[in-house]
Design an enzyme around this catalytic site. Structure first.
Site, PDB file in Angstrom:
ATOM      1  N   ASN A   1      61.543  45.073  20.493  1.00 16.64           N
ATOM      2  CA  ASN A   1      60.369  44.310  20.083  1.00 16.64           C
ATOM      3  C   ASN A   1      59.460  43.926  21.248  1.00 16.64           C
ATOM      4  O   ASN A   1      58.411  43.322  21.041  1.00 16.64           O
ATOM      5  CB  ASN A   1      60.816  43.030  19.348  1.00 16.64           C
ATOM      6  CG  ASN A   1      59.678  42.303  18.687  1.00 16.64           C
ATOM      7  OD1 ASN A   1      58.841  42.920  18.036  1.00 16.64           O
ATOM      8  ND2 ASN A   1      59.614  40.991  18.868  1.00 16.64           N
TER       9      ASN A   1
ATOM     10  N   LYS B   1      43.499  41.470  26.042  1.00 16.10           N
ATOM     11  CA  LYS B   1      42.403  41.136  25.141  1.00 16.10           C
ATOM     12  C   LYS B   1      41.275  42.164  25.315  1.00 16.10           C
ATOM     13  O   LYS B   1      41.117  42.747  26.386  1.00 16.10           O
ATOM     14  CB  LYS B   1      41.873  39.735  25.439  1.00 16.10           C
ATOM     15  CG  LYS B   1      42.904  38.628  25.303  1.00 16.10           C
ATOM     16  CD  LYS B   1      43.341  38.436  23.877  1.00 16.10           C
ATOM     17  CE  LYS B   1      44.279  37.245  23.741  1.00 16.10           C
ATOM     18  NZ  LYS B   1      44.755  37.061  22.355  1.00 16.10           N
TER      19      LYS B   1
ATOM     20  N   GLN C   1      44.964  48.419  33.001  1.00 13.80           N
ATOM     21  CA  GLN C   1      45.469  48.094  31.670  1.00 13.80           C
ATOM     22  C   GLN C   1      46.342  49.232  31.127  1.00 13.80           C
ATOM     23  O   GLN C   1      47.402  48.988  30.541  1.00 13.80           O
ATOM     24  CB  GLN C   1      44.305  47.845  30.715  1.00 13.80           C
ATOM     25  CG  GLN C   1      43.487  46.606  31.026  1.00 13.80           C
ATOM     26  CD  GLN C   1      42.498  46.272  29.926  1.00 13.80           C
ATOM     27  OE1 GLN C   1      42.749  46.551  28.747  1.00 13.80           O
ATOM     28  NE2 GLN C   1      41.372  45.682  30.290  1.00 13.80           N
TER      29      GLN C   1
ATOM     30  N   TYR D   1      46.672  49.766  24.183  1.00 10.80           N
ATOM     31  CA  TYR D   1      47.694  49.271  23.267  1.00 10.80           C
ATOM     32  C   TYR D   1      47.942  50.290  22.158  1.00 10.80           C
ATOM     33  O   TYR D   1      49.093  50.587  21.811  1.00 10.80           O
ATOM     34  CB  TYR D   1      47.247  47.939  22.669  1.00 10.80           C
ATOM     35  CG  TYR D   1      48.204  47.354  21.659  1.00 10.80           C
ATOM     36  CD1 TYR D   1      49.355  46.697  22.075  1.00 10.80           C
ATOM     37  CD2 TYR D   1      47.949  47.454  20.293  1.00 10.80           C
ATOM     38  CE1 TYR D   1      50.238  46.151  21.150  1.00 10.80           C
ATOM     39  CE2 TYR D   1      48.824  46.915  19.366  1.00 10.80           C
ATOM     40  CZ  TYR D   1      49.966  46.260  19.792  1.00 10.80           C
ATOM     41  OH  TYR D   1      50.841  45.730  18.874  1.00 10.80           O
ATOM     42  N   GLY D   2      46.852  50.829  21.606  1.00 11.31           N
ATOM     43  CA  GLY D   2      46.993  51.799  20.529  1.00 11.31           C
ATOM     44  C   GLY D   2      47.743  53.043  20.951  1.00 11.31           C
ATOM     45  O   GLY D   2      48.605  53.548  20.222  1.00 11.31           O
TER      46      GLY D   2
ATOM     47  N   LYS E   1      51.496  52.271  21.287  1.00 13.70           N
ATOM     48  CA  LYS E   1      52.180  52.139  20.006  1.00 13.70           C
ATOM     49  C   LYS E   1      52.265  53.480  19.278  1.00 13.70           C
ATOM     50  O   LYS E   1      53.249  53.763  18.584  1.00 13.70           O
ATOM     51  CB  LYS E   1      51.473  51.096  19.146  1.00 13.70           C
ATOM     52  CG  LYS E   1      51.655  49.671  19.664  1.00 13.70           C
ATOM     53  CD  LYS E   1      53.124  49.267  19.716  1.00 13.70           C
ATOM     54  CE  LYS E   1      53.316  47.817  20.102  1.00 13.70           C
ATOM     55  NZ  LYS E   1      54.738  47.407  20.097  1.00 13.70           N
TER      56      LYS E   1
ATOM     57  N   ARG F   1      50.214  37.005  13.217  1.00 13.82           N
ATOM     58  CA  ARG F   1      49.732  35.854  13.972  1.00 13.82           C
ATOM     59  C   ARG F   1      50.755  35.466  15.041  1.00 13.82           C
ATOM     60  O   ARG F   1      51.794  34.877  14.748  1.00 13.82           O
ATOM     61  CB  ARG F   1      49.489  34.659  13.047  1.00 13.82           C
ATOM     62  CG  ARG F   1      48.816  33.466  13.763  1.00 13.82           C
ATOM     63  CD  ARG F   1      48.664  32.295  12.818  1.00 13.82           C
ATOM     64  NE  ARG F   1      47.839  32.632  11.682  1.00 13.82           N
ATOM     65  CZ  ARG F   1      46.504  32.624  11.706  1.00 13.82           C
ATOM     66  NH1 ARG F   1      45.860  32.298  12.818  1.00 13.82           N
ATOM     67  NH2 ARG F   1      45.816  32.958  10.639  1.00 13.82           N
ATOM     68  N   THR F   2      50.475  35.829  16.267  1.00 17.71           N
ATOM     69  CA  THR F   2      51.310  35.469  17.402  1.00 17.71           C
ATOM     70  C   THR F   2      50.390  35.020  18.536  1.00 17.71           C
ATOM     71  O   THR F   2      49.176  35.170  18.462  1.00 17.71           O
ATOM     72  CB  THR F   2      52.155  36.657  17.896  1.00 17.71           C
ATOM     73  OG1 THR F   2      51.282  37.658  18.432  1.00 17.71           O
ATOM     74  CG2 THR F   2      52.993  37.249  16.780  1.00 17.71           C
TER      75      THR F   2
END
Length: 226
Positions: A60, A66, A76, A167-168, A171, A205-206
């Site tokens: 996880n 951002k 990044q 990020y995309g 993942k 929501r984190t």
């Protein structure tokens, strides 16, 4: 149950432990830096010596920047993929052999992986969706993305031009890696009946995935449907 944390002195780990104990769960803490191979191997040895293996493995750990973060995109890309993709890959390399028969493995990916894949060039999509893609080939493609970003040619090379692209991509890599590992387990440990899946939730929501994340996700989904 073993909960891994980067820093045992931080309040979040203690709060999670208290919450889980209140639900009647027995919990062990162990340090783990997912981007450090020696840290992963120390955890591996602990799990083997203490429990003789694993019944359930949940991967996880993950980070993101951002969309308005001023950090250069190549930094990044390097940092995000080192943790999200390569760290998860190394965890699987070291810990999958410890998973017991009938065990379960869950890699937490994201719907952003699917969104990102659809934004890649047809050539890249073909490579990523190939049933024959290997773990080595996938790792090379992830490395290529980082290098292309560093060299300022990632758009030219067919990578997406979108918010939260690093990020995309990370993942997307986890989802494809999960498919590769599931195939390997089916071929090499068929009788053990180990089930490995990638979980691909939408926005949650984190502290990490706030309004910024859901806004970016909705924008990309609108682009796909336009």
């Amino acid at each position: 149950m073993v909960l891994t944390v980067r820093d045992q002195t931080r309040g979040r780990g203690r709060a999670a432990r208290q919450h889980l104990k209140a639900e009647g769960l027995s919990l062990h803490f162990h340090l783990l830096a997912i981007d450090n191979l020696q840290s992963i191997r120390t955890l591996r040895d602990f799990l083997w010596e203490e429990f003789g293996g694993l019944d359930v493995l949940v991967n996880n750990a993950g980070i993101t920047f951002k969309s308005d973060d001023p950090t250069p995109l190549h930094i990044q890309a390097e940092v995000t993929l080192k943790t999200n993709f390569f760290g998860t890959r190394d965890i699987c390399t070291e810990l999958l052999p410890l998973v017991k028969p009938q065990g379960r493995v869950v890699n937490v990916s994201s719907v952003m992986g699917f969104v990102t894949l659809k934004q890649c060039s047809p050539e890249l999509q073909q490579k990523f969706t190939s049933e024959a893609i290997t773990e080595e080939e996938l790792g090379m493609l992830m490395d290529k993305f980082v290098e292309d970003v560093k060299n300022g040619v990632h758009k030219k090379e067919g990578w997406p031009d979108m918010k939260l692209v690093t990020y995309g991509i990370s993942k997307m890599g986890i989802t494809i890696l999960s498919r590769i590992h599931a195939r390997k387990l089916s071929e090499q440990r068929r009788d053990d009946k180990i089930l490995l899946n990638a979980c691909c939730p939408g926005w949650v929501r984190t502290d990490m995935g706030g309004a910024d994340a859901i806004k970016a996700q909705k924008m990309e989904q609108r682009r796909l449907s336009a």
